[in-house]
Design a protein around this motif. Structure first.
Motif, PDB file in Angstrom:
ATOM      1  N   HIS A 138       0.873  -1.172   0.000  1.00 54.47           N
ATOM      2  CA  HIS A 138       0.000   0.000   0.000  1.00 54.47           C
ATOM      3  C   HIS A 138       0.912   1.225   0.000  1.00 54.47           C
ATOM      4  O   HIS A 138       2.131   1.118   0.221  1.00 54.47           O
ATOM      5  N   CYS A 157       0.540  14.368  -7.389  1.00 57.35           N
ATOM      6  CA  CYS A 157       0.370  12.981  -7.824  1.00 57.35           C
ATOM      7  C   CYS A 157      -1.016  12.783  -8.435  1.00 57.35           C
ATOM      8  O   CYS A 157      -2.016  13.251  -7.891  1.00 57.35           O
ATOM      9  N   THR A 159      -3.779  11.168  -8.665  1.00 57.41           N
ATOM     10  CA  THR A 159      -4.661  10.181  -8.034  1.00 57.41           C
ATOM     11  C   THR A 159      -5.991  10.005  -8.761  1.00 57.41           C
ATOM     12  O   THR A 159      -6.616   8.951  -8.627  1.00 57.41           O
ATOM     13  N   TRP A 162      -5.076   7.282 -10.939  1.00 58.52           N
ATOM     14  CA  TRP A 162      -4.875   6.052 -10.166  1.00 58.52           C
ATOM     15  C   TRP A 162      -6.212   5.372  -9.891  1.00 58.52           C
ATOM     16  O   TRP A 162      -6.352   4.151 -10.057  1.00 58.52           O
ATOM     17  N   ASN A 166      -7.580   1.620 -11.263  1.00 59.20           N
ATOM     18  CA  ASN A 166      -7.521   0.595 -10.222  1.00 59.20           C
ATOM     19  C   ASN A 166      -8.618  -0.446 -10.435  1.00 59.20           C
ATOM     20  O   ASN A 166      -9.807  -0.148 -10.332  1.00 59.20           O
ATOM     21  N   TRP A 195      -5.189  -0.834  -3.541  1.00 66.17           N
ATOM     22  CA  TRP A 195      -4.681  -0.609  -4.889  1.00 66.17           C
ATOM     23  C   TRP A 195      -4.392  -1.945  -5.562  1.00 66.17           C
ATOM     24  O   TRP A 195      -3.978  -2.903  -4.909  1.00 66.17           O
ATOM     25  N   PHE A 199       0.532  -1.042  -8.553  1.00 62.88           N
ATOM     26  CA  PHE A 199       0.354   0.408  -8.489  1.00 62.88           C
ATOM     27  C   PHE A 199       1.314   1.060  -7.496  1.00 62.88           C
ATOM     28  O   PHE A 199       1.750   2.188  -7.708  1.00 62.88           O
ATOM     29  N   CYS A 200       1.623   0.370  -6.410  1.00 59.58           N
ATOM     30  CA  CYS A 200       2.472   0.938  -5.352  1.00 59.58           C
ATOM     31  C   CYS A 200       3.924   0.495  -5.469  1.00 59.58           C
ATOM     32  O   CYS A 200       4.836   1.267  -5.139  1.00 59.58           O
ATOM     33  N   TYR A 238      -1.169  -1.830 -14.511  1.00 61.41           N
ATOM     34  CA  TYR A 238      -0.081  -1.304 -13.683  1.00 61.41           C
ATOM     35  C   TYR A 238       0.787  -0.315 -14.454  1.00 61.41           C
ATOM     36  O   TYR A 238       1.352   0.617 -13.878  1.00 61.41           O
ATOM     37  N   GLY A 242      -0.354   4.891 -11.391  1.00 62.37           N
ATOM     38  CA  GLY A 242       0.153   4.524 -10.087  1.00 62.37           C
ATOM     39  C   GLY A 242       1.527   5.098  -9.789  1.00 62.37           C
ATOM     40  O   GLY A 242       2.288   5.491 -10.678  1.00 62.37           O
ATOM     41  N   TRP A 243       1.835   5.142  -8.521  1.00 64.40           N
ATOM     42  CA  TRP A 243       3.109   5.646  -8.027  1.00 64.40           C
ATOM     43  C   TRP A 243       4.283   4.878  -8.633  1.00 64.40           C
ATOM     44  O   TRP A 243       5.273   5.472  -9.071  1.00 64.40           O
TER      45      TRP A 243
END
Length: 546
Positions: A138, A157, A159, A162, A166, A195, A199-200, A238, A242-243
């Protein structure tokens, strides 16, 4: 941008469909709903927190016990908190969790220490049952404490994007388990769920959406990132959001180069339009496809009042609405004009379609200097599949290119593959070998086009035996209907062509630099000297460092 319910039109036969499950099926990440399967999943109520605030981690696991390690994920991965031997508790997950949320109770709470620096904080969760163990991840963003000094640069970011990509629990903005047949994407998505895997955090070597080299002539088209995701149990999205795929690469590069960053999310900006006040430079990177009207207005006000925006991102396309304090995100996308409840109401300006659609009528170029609908695809499958992978330079004398050793006609970023997989463009005309914005698409004619590339909304069918196309032609058909009123041979021909731009725009008292491509961060991650030099030039000028 691609809608896979539309992409299925490209599939020529059931047999081909069986060969291309990794491309066309809605295989999603989610709970096994089987106590015999070892799993652990977690989410937090919000995406970002300040030091001193309490984080409540909501966990469901079939493990007997679980451990947690939190690390700041910046220039280096630095462990900041470890907790061990927490009791595992399994919670039922609603079938419609991707729409309405999981509603799990808090399993572990902690107060963010005052000395935690702004940045991305990665949670590694390890569940154990006997000798077996499983790991998931996470992520939260830690913002600057209000009492501390601002950094010169704020990284926003994406989001909104994201959430849209997701797939955890079944549905996202592309595929899903909703609708009368249980196979449609969901225009309503919850942030109250984990997520999707990838993604993380991603292992080294996970393929990008843009392949490292164009395919050989005659080869069947491939989508390596989806093949890899299918083989290893990651979300097929992915590489789109995502981050791990985008913001992390910029944060890691910037911090190793000596830049000090603050961090926030687009959801934070939606709630607090004054969030940008005082920052010299605001940065957007990667894939920032989904924005609310409130987010855009905040950026516009910031720039008009003298702010600087450095956008190294692509595919600025859809208007969203946020409800329930940001816990619910709404975007009807391709079907907005038929099904969005705000159509034909006093709130019709909030229609969750594309910014350039007549019903929305707020071209993205009026905020960032480029339009999402003038792109979109480059380097993905057979969409400009054998393009250069970089921007062709037209104005090498621009200050942003100082020291980058680029001349007229040179290509920037081809070796590091920065151009794609989705780009934003402009209606332009070439005069005496230089591109100029025409303004026909709502853009200012004062926008200076530094570099250009080609994009498309349709995937070329080369007739290769066994080939299954992912994008196909449905996006171009939708664009013809949405932007030009009807699908005809003429409107389709116009809709299928696009471009990507690198632009500079002095707007109001402020400035915008927009390298309108998702993959710019790969030039940083792959240490492309020219891409790094331009990034430094922009950040130094915009943050007052130079």
């Amino acid at each position: 941008m691609s809608d896979e319910t539309n992409a299925k039109e490209s599939c020529p036969s059931p047999r081909s469909r069986a060969r291309a499950r990794h491309i066309l099926d809605n295989y999603y990440i989610g709970p096994a709903r089987d106590a015999s399967i070892l799993e652990i999943w977690a989410y937090t109520e919000r995406f970002s927190y300040e030091p001193g605030e309490t984080v409540g981690l909501r966990v469901s696991t079939t493990a007997e016990t679980w451990d947690m390690e939190i690390s700041r994920d910046g220039g280096k991965l630095q462990s900041v908190l470890t907790v061990q031997n927490l009791p595992g508790v399994f919670h039922e997950t609603p079938e419609d969790c991707s729409v309405k949320g999981c509603d799990w109770p808090t399993a572990y709470s902690f107060e963010i220490p005052l000395d935690w620096k702004p940045g991305g904080y990665l949670f590694k969760l390890t569940g154990r049952k006997g000798a077996a163990e499983v790991q998931e991840h996470h992520l939260i963003l830690v913002r600057r404490a209000q009492a501390t000094k601002q950094a010169p640069i704020l990284l926003l970011c994406a989001t909104g994007t994201w959430v849209a990509y997701n797939c955890w629990g079944g549905s996202n903005a592309y595929e899903g388990i909703t609708g009368a047949d249980g196979k449609q994407f969901s225009p309503i998505l919850s942030s109250q769920r984990p997520w999707s895997r990838g993604f993380c955090w991603l292992p080294t070597g996970a393929p990008r959406a843009l392949p490292e080299a164009p395919p050989r002539v005659g080869d069947m088209v491939r989508y390596p990132y989806m093949e890899w995701a299918y083989a290893y149990g990651y979300s097929k999205k992915y590489a789109s959001a995502g981050w791990a795929s985008y913001e992390r690469h910029f944060a890691k590069w910037a911090e190793t180069q000596g830049y000090t960053l603050d961090y926030a999310t687009l959801h934070d900006l939606h709630d607090d339009p004054e969030l940008l006040d005082g920052y010299e430079c605001v940065v957007c990177v990667g894939h920032d496809e989904y924005w609310s009207r409130e987010m855009r207005l905040a950026i516009d006000t910031y720039v008009e009042n003298g702010g600087h925006v450095a956008r190294f991102a692509g595919n600025f396309l859809w208007q969203i609405r946020l409800e329930e304090y940001g816990r619910t995100q709404i975007c009807y996308k391709y079907i907005a004009t038929e099904t969005d409840p705000v159509r034909d109401t006093n709130d019709s300006h909030l229609l969750t379609g594309a910014w350039e659609q007549p019903e929305v009528n707020w071209p993205g170029a009026q905020t960032f200097g480029a339009n999402g609908s003038k792109g979109v695809y480059a380097g993905l499958g057979n969409c400009v599949g054998r393009g250069s992978g970089g921007f062709t330079i037209y104005r090498p004398g621009h200050w942003a290119l100082n020291g980058a050793h680029l001349g007229y006609g040179d290509v920037l970023g081809a070796s590091s593959r920065i151009y794609g997989y989705e780009v934003d463009g402009l209606d332009h005309v070439i005069r005496d070998g230089l591109p100029f914005a025409t303004g026909k698409d709502g853009a200012s004619t004062n926008i200076e086009i530094i570099g250009l590339g080609l994009g498309t909304n349709a995937e070329t069918d080369h007739g290769v035996t066994g080939e299954t196309l992912y994008i196909g032609k449905s996006d171009a058909e939708w664009k013809a209907r949405a932007m030009y009123g009807s699908l005809t041979p003429e409107t389709y021909d116009t809709a299928l062509r696009g471009n990507g731009v690198m632009v500079h725009w002095q707007r109001g008292k402020g400035e915008i630099f927009n390298a309108a491509t998702c993959e710019w961060v790969m030039g940083l991650a792959r240490k492309d000297f020219q891409v790094e030099m331009i990034t430094r030039n922009v950040l130094d000028r915009f943050s007052g460092r130079s």
